[in-house]
Design a protein around this motif. Structure first.
Motif, PDB file in Angstrom:
ATOM      1  N   ASP A  72       0.614  -1.151   0.149  1.00 38.65           N
ATOM      2  CA  ASP A  72      -0.156  -0.089   0.085  1.00 38.65           C
ATOM      3  C   ASP A  72       0.899   1.119  -0.010  1.00 38.65           C
ATOM      4  OD1 ASP A  72      -1.884   2.037   0.138  1.00 38.65           O
ATOM      5  OD2 ASP A  72      -2.666   1.266   2.004  1.00 38.65           O
ATOM      6  N   GLY A  88      -3.639  -2.443  -4.092  1.00 37.85           N
ATOM      7  CA  GLY A  88      -4.698  -2.805  -4.283  1.00 37.85           C
ATOM      8  C   GLY A  88      -5.792  -2.091  -5.210  1.00 37.85           C
ATOM      9  N   GLN A  89      -6.933  -2.334  -5.158  1.00 42.41           N
ATOM     10  CA  GLN A  89      -7.844  -1.588  -6.074  1.00 42.41           C
ATOM     11  C   GLN A  89      -8.291  -0.309  -5.473  1.00 42.41           C
ATOM     12  OE1 GLN A  89      -9.215  -2.686  -9.137  1.00 42.41           O
ATOM     13  NE2 GLN A  89      -7.794  -4.473  -9.326  1.00 42.41           N
ATOM     14  N   GLN A  90      -8.081  -0.296  -3.884  1.00 41.76           N
ATOM     15  CA  GLN A  90      -8.589   0.942  -3.205  1.00 41.76           C
ATOM     16  C   GLN A  90      -7.170   1.775  -3.157  1.00 41.76           C
ATOM     17  OE1 GLN A  90     -11.218  -1.151  -0.339  1.00 41.76           O
ATOM     18  NE2 GLN A  90     -12.420   0.485  -0.896  1.00 41.76           N
ATOM     19  N   ASP A  91      -6.142   1.326  -3.424  1.00 44.25           N
ATOM     20  CA  ASP A  91      -5.001   2.098  -2.977  1.00 44.25           C
ATOM     21  C   ASP A  91      -4.463   2.953  -4.254  1.00 44.25           C
ATOM     22  OD1 ASP A  91      -4.864   0.253  -0.895  1.00 44.25           O
ATOM     23  OD2 ASP A  91      -3.284  -1.054  -1.920  1.00 44.25           O
ATOM     24  N   LEU A  92      -3.454   3.681  -3.974  1.00 44.13           N
ATOM     25  CA  LEU A  92      -2.791   4.374  -5.153  1.00 44.13           C
ATOM     26  C   LEU A  92      -3.003   3.797  -6.538  1.00 44.13           C
ATOM     27  CD1 LEU A  92       0.065   6.644  -4.132  1.00 44.13           C
ATOM     28  CD2 LEU A  92      -2.246   7.445  -4.334  1.00 44.13           C
ATOM     29  N   GLN A  93      -3.111   4.437  -7.739  1.00 44.76           N
ATOM     30  CA  GLN A  93      -3.304   3.577  -8.977  1.00 44.76           C
ATOM     31  C   GLN A  93      -1.873   3.034  -9.275  1.00 44.76           C
ATOM     32  OE1 GLN A  93      -5.765   3.304 -11.162  1.00 44.76           O
ATOM     33  NE2 GLN A  93      -7.411   4.992 -10.555  1.00 44.76           N
ATOM     34  N   TYR A 109      -0.022  -5.800  -8.122  1.00 45.23           N
ATOM     35  CA  TYR A 109      -1.358  -5.266  -8.067  1.00 45.23           C
ATOM     36  C   TYR A 109      -2.416  -6.340  -7.683  1.00 45.23           C
ATOM     37  CZ  TYR A 109      -5.387  -2.167  -9.843  1.00 45.23           C
ATOM     38  OH  TYR A 109      -6.360  -1.209 -10.119  1.00 45.23           O
TER      39      TYR A 109
END
Lengths: 217, 217
Positions: A72, A88-93, A109
């Motif tokens: 993360d 992850g999908q909710q972390d930074l792009q 990812y």
């Protein structure tokens, strides 16, 4: 795409390992047993503690050349000079992570569905992502907020379409390691199969042995 | 030391503001009322959401030139191009934040005691820290994990020894703004005195008026 040995990917759990010292010990033992890459993941920790623990892990892992991936927190990874970051999908792009970490960093990812996987191909093509974590294959207690389990067949379906190397994650153990190799995993990501085990080195060796047996079938 | 106008420092609270749109609206109204600097702070949020909200705030604040500071997350600040970051005693070290953010970024640091303040002087001297947040002056519901309150006399004692400009934080409102100016604050940091108020613009103007009255006494 940066090449990385994903065969046995250890995700350290601070509770199961019993704190910082236990995390360093577990990582070192696991590497002696064949673990190829280590992730520092402690969602409840503040960053100063993460950075301190990460620096201790980097020092311990340097002699073996085992890369350390920070979960993360791109800033912690940069501050301590870790080899990579996992988002992850909710972390930074991943694209933001790549821009901040530079071209040589290992960037992973998380993917939990066919829809998420389809969106990954361009990220891999443009060089943002080096590997995927596909899961959870099975339900796991070590990540309470995980998506619904894929099952082995669901994992195999996603793995067949992976645009880059991928590890299987989610209740992975020596008993299912061979089947995951058969289902297309390039490596195993494990938490409780190593962390908190009485002999992390033997646990790692057993996992690796089972995985390789599955590959050679 | 980077110079920054700290006179009225708004710390956005996502709950009190009612989510992203409310945060942008509150920030804009507060700036119209005289707010000089805005912080994005949402401890419960994942980074993708923080980055999205931060980008919306940057766009909204750009015409007025009001700087946006990101709480804790240096990586989010870097990814979105925010003007600065605010770190606490358990976050990344200010030196690490400075190294990652570069010399022009605004870096703030939280201080709650004489011991912590004493350790700040070298950080300011070496250029790591631009301003301090000293508090909590009084107990506050918007930061449940805050240290014990300093009280006005305790704040004044610390402010007298500040090695760089400092804002007062912790239950700051229009009723105590003048006394904080008298106690040595270079600015007021507020959450609930603006966020969730029926008229954030009027609330900001009132705070600023009271603070300036205290300064001129």
């Amino acid at each position: 795409m940066n090449s990385v040995n994903l065969e046995l990917y250890l995700v350290l759990d601070p509770v199961l390992c019993g704190g910082e010292d236990g995390m360093v010990r577990t990582a070192l033992e696991a590497v002696r047993g064949g673990c190829t890459i280590v992730q520092l993941r402690a969602p409840g920790w503040k960053k100063r503690r993460l950075a301190e623990c990460g620096r201790a892990l980097l020092k311990a892992l340097a002699p073996s050349g085992t890369p350390l991936i920070v979960d993360d927190h791109v800033d912690v990874a940069l501050a301590i000079g870790a080899q990579g970051v996992h988002v992850g999908q909710q972390d930074l792009q991943p694209q933001d992570a790549r821009r901040l970490m530079g071209p040589r960093a290992i960037i992973g990812y998380s993917v939990s569905s066919g829809r998420e996987l389809a969106l990954c191909a361009p990220l891999v093509q443009e060089g943002a992502v080096d590997y995927l974590g596909i899961g959870p294959v099975w339900a796991t207690a070590t990540k309470p907020d995980a998506a619904s389990p894929l099952g082995l067949a669901g994992f195999a379906e996603l793995a067949a379409r992976r645009p880059c190397p991928a590890v299987a994650i989610g209740a992975v153990n020596a008993g299912n390691a061979a089947s995951l190799a058969g289902a297309g995993a390039d490596g195993l990501a494990v938490v409780s199969a190593i962390c908190g085990q009485p002999d992390p080195r033997a646990a790692a060796a057993l996992l690796l042995h089972a995985f390789r047996q599955g590959l050679s079938r």
